[in-house]
Design an enzyme around this catalytic site. Structure first.
Site, short mmCIF file in Angstrom:
data_model
loop_
_atom_site.label_atom_id
_atom_site.label_comp_id
_atom_site.label_asym_id
_atom_site.label_seq_id
_atom_site.Cartn_x
_atom_site.Cartn_y
_atom_site.Cartn_z
N GLU A 76 0.82 -1.22 0.00
CA GLU A 76 0.00 0.00 0.00
C GLU A 76 0.85 1.26 0.00
O GLU A 76 0.37 2.35 0.35
CB GLU A 76 -0.98 -0.03 1.17
CG GLU A 76 -1.97 -1.20 1.03
CD GLU A 76 -3.12 -1.16 2.01
OE1 GLU A 76 -3.07 -0.37 2.98
OE2 GLU A 76 -4.07 -1.94 1.81
N ASP A 104 -4.22 -0.46 11.60
CA ASP A 104 -5.00 -1.62 11.19
C ASP A 104 -4.18 -2.85 11.57
O ASP A 104 -3.21 -3.18 10.89
CB ASP A 104 -5.30 -1.61 9.69
CG ASP A 104 -6.15 -2.82 9.26
OD1 ASP A 104 -6.51 -3.63 10.15
OD2 ASP A 104 -6.47 -2.94 8.06
N LYS A 156 -9.49 5.74 3.09
CA LYS A 156 -8.24 5.06 3.32
C LYS A 156 -7.76 4.55 1.97
O LYS A 156 -8.40 3.71 1.36
CB LYS A 156 -8.58 3.90 4.27
CG LYS A 156 -7.48 3.04 4.72
CD LYS A 156 -8.07 1.94 5.61
CE LYS A 156 -7.08 0.84 5.79
NZ LYS A 156 -7.57 -0.37 6.38
P1 PGA Z 1 -6.54 -6.04 1.93
O1 PGA Z 1 -6.16 -5.20 3.22
O2 PGA Z 1 -6.99 -5.10 0.88
O3 PGA Z 1 -5.25 -6.75 1.62
O4 PGA Z 1 -7.61 -7.00 2.35
C1 PGA Z 1 -6.73 -3.99 3.53
C2 PGA Z 1 -7.26 -3.97 4.93
O5 PGA Z 1 -7.19 -4.97 5.67
O6 PGA Z 1 -7.79 -2.94 5.33
ZN ZN Z 2 -8.34 -3.75 7.38
#
Ligand code: PGA
Ligand code: ZN
Length: 412
Positions: A200, A236, A383
């Protein structure tokens, strides 16, 4: 005569993790087009809509779904989504695939907005029933350090985030995120850490612990802003990723904690750092852990359900009376249609929960739908990862565009 759906086509494209995903195009008979690409998570909730392999998904979109929806009214989003759910006929959209269904559901809304010649956020606001003349902007939540399933660096918690305090205009909030992002790069370098990034866009060096991560964030924020006044912290934990059979294991601090022990661990962090937001602090099935912690800290911070509720209105309805959380994540691809996403947001708001609209760790720069969605429903937060990397900043930049557009209008 109002335009109808003329054709739905679909092909595969590559996402930010180098995986294939869908790009679906809905054409109306007035020539309007809606295009939607689909994100994919890495730390998924167990009850998310089923993610069909991409080639199968393309086949479903271009045959079954196309055949069913050609000639239908694109402005009747409720009816389109009902048809998709009915044709699928399974509880988790396994037959057509949540990814296939969502790509069509969202692309139809985009084609309808294009046909009306209104910006997507205005069309979505109308569908949602948000009649406000001026739109409120979500506070961006920037993920600047990555761990968990988004990095291979031994850091148990998945995301360490900075949050500009509410009521800061969006352009200033984005500026703050950018400044802190550059500051933390310098702090890491100064302390001898690498500056590779995770899925991310946040930095993901090896050797961090939750405490050193938060200490570095303190330093990165404090050099330009008032910590705990202008900027706050969010985490998170995505606790499913460090839950072993019996314990929650924070290996980098040699801790193997019971659910109650983890609650105390979080409380200690909350007492020592300006943390106002904690997402998925416990595994989604550990309702006892959630309830205990909500009782302890529910008045002091946002306790946010992501895997816990998976944007599913029926699951949220069951969770509310249990008093486990006071905020939710909204990811349209967890549930699979726009209509169900709206219903989930409505139920969350009625229950007094804060709403945070979210990207996924596997995402595309072509897809900025969540930016328009967040404005349309007056979400409290958005987010979209770090303020860096194309697929992350595409959402922030789209919000900036909407913000400046709305501001100009306001000043006219
Ligand atoms: P994910 O993680 O898109 O890999 O599921 C994002 C989150 O847990 O907020
Ligand atoms: Zn999450």
């Amino acid at each position: 005569m109002l335009p109808k759906i003329k054709n739905i086509s679909c092909h595969k494209i590559v996402n930010s993790r180098g995986d294939w995903t869908l790009r679906t195009r809905v054409l109306l008979d007035d020539g309007s087009i809606g295009i939607q690409t689909i994100p994919e998570g890495a730390s998924k909730g167990k009850n998310e809509a089923f993610y069909l392999p991409v080639q199968e998904s393309i086949n479903k979109v271009t045959t079954i779904i196309n055949d069913a929806l050609v000639g239908e009214d694109p402005f009747n989003q409720g009816q389109i989504d009902r048809m998709l759910v009915e044709i699928d006929g399974t509880p988790n959209k396994r037959h057509l695939g949540g990814n296939s269904i969502l790509s069509v559901s969202l692309a139809v809304s985009q084609a309808a907005a294009a046909s009306r010649k209104v910006p997507l956020y205005k069309y979505l606001a109308e569908l949602f029933g948000n009649k406000k003349e001026s739109f409120t902007f979500p506070t961006p939540v920037f993920n600047i350090l990555n761990g968990g399933k988004h990095a291979n660096n031994g850091l148990s918690f998945q995301e360490f985030m900075v949050m500009p305090a509410g009521r800061v205009p969006f352009d200033e909030a984005l500026e703050m995120g950018v400044t802190v992002y550059h500051n933390i790069e310098n702090v890491l370098k100064k302390n001898g850490y690498d500056t590779e990034v995770g899925d991310e866009g946040g930095y993901a060096p090896e050797g961090l612990t939750p405490h050193t991560a938060l200490d570095f964030m303190k330093e990165a924020v404090s050099s330009d802003f008032k910590l705990g006044d202008q900027v706050f912290f969010g985490i998170d934990a995505a606790a499913d990723s460090f839950k072993r059979i019996i314990t929650y294991s924070i290996d980098e601090e040699a801790l193997h904690l019971s659910s109650a022990g983890l609650a105390d661990y979080y409380s200690d962090l909350v007492n020592n750092y300006p943390i106002i937001y904690l997402e998925d602090p416990f595994q989604e099935s550990d309702h006892k852990g959630w309830a205990r912690f909500f009782e302890m800290q529910g008045r002091n911070l946002m306790i946010v359900g992501d895997d816990l509720v998976v944007t599913n209105p029926r699951i949220l309805e069951k969770i509310i009376p249990k008093k486990l959380n006071n905020a939710v994540i909204v990811k349209p691809n967890q549930v699979g249609t726009l209509t169900e996403t709206f219903e989930f947001i409505r139920i969350a708001k009625e229950a007094g929960m804060m709403v945070n609209v979210s990207h996924r760790s596997g995402d595309t720069a072509e897809d900025t739908f969540i930016a328009d969605l967040a404005v349309a429903v007056s979400a409290d937060f958005i987010k979209s990862g770090a303020p860096a990397r194309g697929e992350r900043v595409a959402k922030y930049n789209r919000l900036l565009e909407i913000f400046l557009h709305e501001k100009d209008k306001f000043e006219e």
